[in-house]
Design an enzyme around this catalytic site. Sequence first.
Site, mmCIF file in Angstrom:
data_model
loop_
_atom_site.group_PDB
_atom_site.id
_atom_site.type_symbol
_atom_site.label_atom_id
_atom_site.label_comp_id
_atom_site.label_asym_id
_atom_site.label_seq_id
_atom_site.Cartn_x
_atom_site.Cartn_y
_atom_site.Cartn_z
ATOM 1 N N HIS A 148 -40.385 1.951 -83.571
ATOM 2 C CA HIS A 148 -39.372 2.237 -82.552
ATOM 3 C C HIS A 148 -38.653 0.979 -82.066
ATOM 4 O O HIS A 148 -37.511 1.058 -81.593
ATOM 5 C CB HIS A 148 -40.026 2.950 -81.364
ATOM 6 C CG HIS A 148 -39.124 3.932 -80.676
ATOM 7 N ND1 HIS A 148 -37.795 3.671 -80.399
ATOM 8 C CD2 HIS A 148 -39.354 5.180 -80.208
ATOM 9 C CE1 HIS A 148 -37.260 4.717 -79.788
ATOM 10 N NE2 HIS A 148 -38.178 5.646 -79.660
ATOM 11 N N ASP A 379 -30.691 15.612 -97.180
ATOM 12 C CA ASP A 379 -30.672 16.319 -98.462
ATOM 13 C C ASP A 379 -30.856 15.291 -99.571
ATOM 14 O O ASP A 379 -30.010 14.424 -99.778
ATOM 15 C CB ASP A 379 -29.338 17.062 -98.615
ATOM 16 C CG ASP A 379 -29.205 17.795 -99.937
ATOM 17 O OD1 ASP A 379 -30.152 17.740 -100.753
ATOM 18 O OD2 ASP A 379 -28.149 18.409 -100.158
#
Length: 433
Positions: A148, A379
Amino acid sequence: MKVRKESSRVVKPTYEGTPPPNTTYVPLSVFDKVTYNTHMAVIYAYCPPTPPNVALELGLQKALSVFREWAGRLGKNDKGDHVIFLNDEGVRFVEASVDSTLDQAMPFKPSASLLSLHPSLKGVAELVQVQLTRFTCGSMVVGFTAHHLVADGHSTSNFLVAWGQACRGLAISPIPLHDRAIFLPRDPPIFEFEHEGVEFMSETLKKEYPIVDDINDILVHKVHFTLEFLGKLKAKASSMNGGNKPYSTFESLVAHLWRAITKARSLNSFETTQVRISVNGRIRLNPGVPNEYFGNLVLWAFPSAKVKDLLREPLPYAAKIIDDAITKVNNNYFKSFIDFAKYKVETENLIPTADMNKSALCPNLEVDSWLRFPFYDLDFGGGCPCIFMPSYFPTEGMMFLVPSFIGDGSIDAFIPLFQDNLASFKQICYSLD
């Protein structure tokens, strides 16, 4: 579900032409330094047909050449500043398999079994880790972890989409903005808002949260909120705001969950409870920061209320507190924070209040909303994921909100609660009273 790890290696960026020097570094910004110092993990599932592992590895190498920070390492420069070394040491790439179909392993419940679908989050030098787990039916699960301190959810989701573009042979677009030195303090600084005790605190005054003796006392409960229910919730939350703009679906849902969880916890009526809510600074700062900015650019709103008021007053009361708190985190607030972080934090030895090492947040809550991130756009060449969810984070009171994989605008909430409070929460979580 028994996951068998078959290989583990480091994958490095590949460049067209002459590689850039690997001796440079990027200093962490004030927003990087104030966020959670930990890895976060997400899980994707894909139905067949899925591309081979080698295609995902090649795409990852290309994406890393554009997002070099992920292939680097955290450390300190010779001045002692926290930086990301752009040394191209690479990311962890793990291949695994399961001797069952994806349908047999479903549904993925928010439990410790999810931890086997991605590399460990502890003691990791790599800033990104990927695990590809193959099922006998041809389905694939991608477990992804990212540090993070390097980037927030917005930037991380942009990287994931770029990885998919590279796998499909497309040019990566948009190109990330890497300049973390754009957050300059004012001269003279203006400390317009209070930041000590909000984003930062004195280490000697660090708040102690309940210690959980047995982590099994915390259960992560998944709740599905239909589009119809969310519409009714939003209408009720906005019913008393005097004809002003309706509260958002997010604000309405958080208000509802805040009240329901507080009631289920059976807290003292005079206790104060607050919610930690992330606020994206890209659209708050003036001039605005492009969506392509790569790094952390988040502060938090902290709506709070007495338990007795939160439960006695109707839903619009909680929604207004939340809306007011989020509205406060505006351009002036972000700039006040930049000034404070630059001039006060080191001289006063302050540390961030963001801490993932807590096991329980009671009487408070934290909401991590992934509702606007394009995670479902990842994708690799075989279509969008059929499932997207956070990994297993059993910190009581730390909720994740994600768009449901149904794709109709409904929302899934992952809510860790003490086992003793769960039955009560289940009874009231769909009540509109």
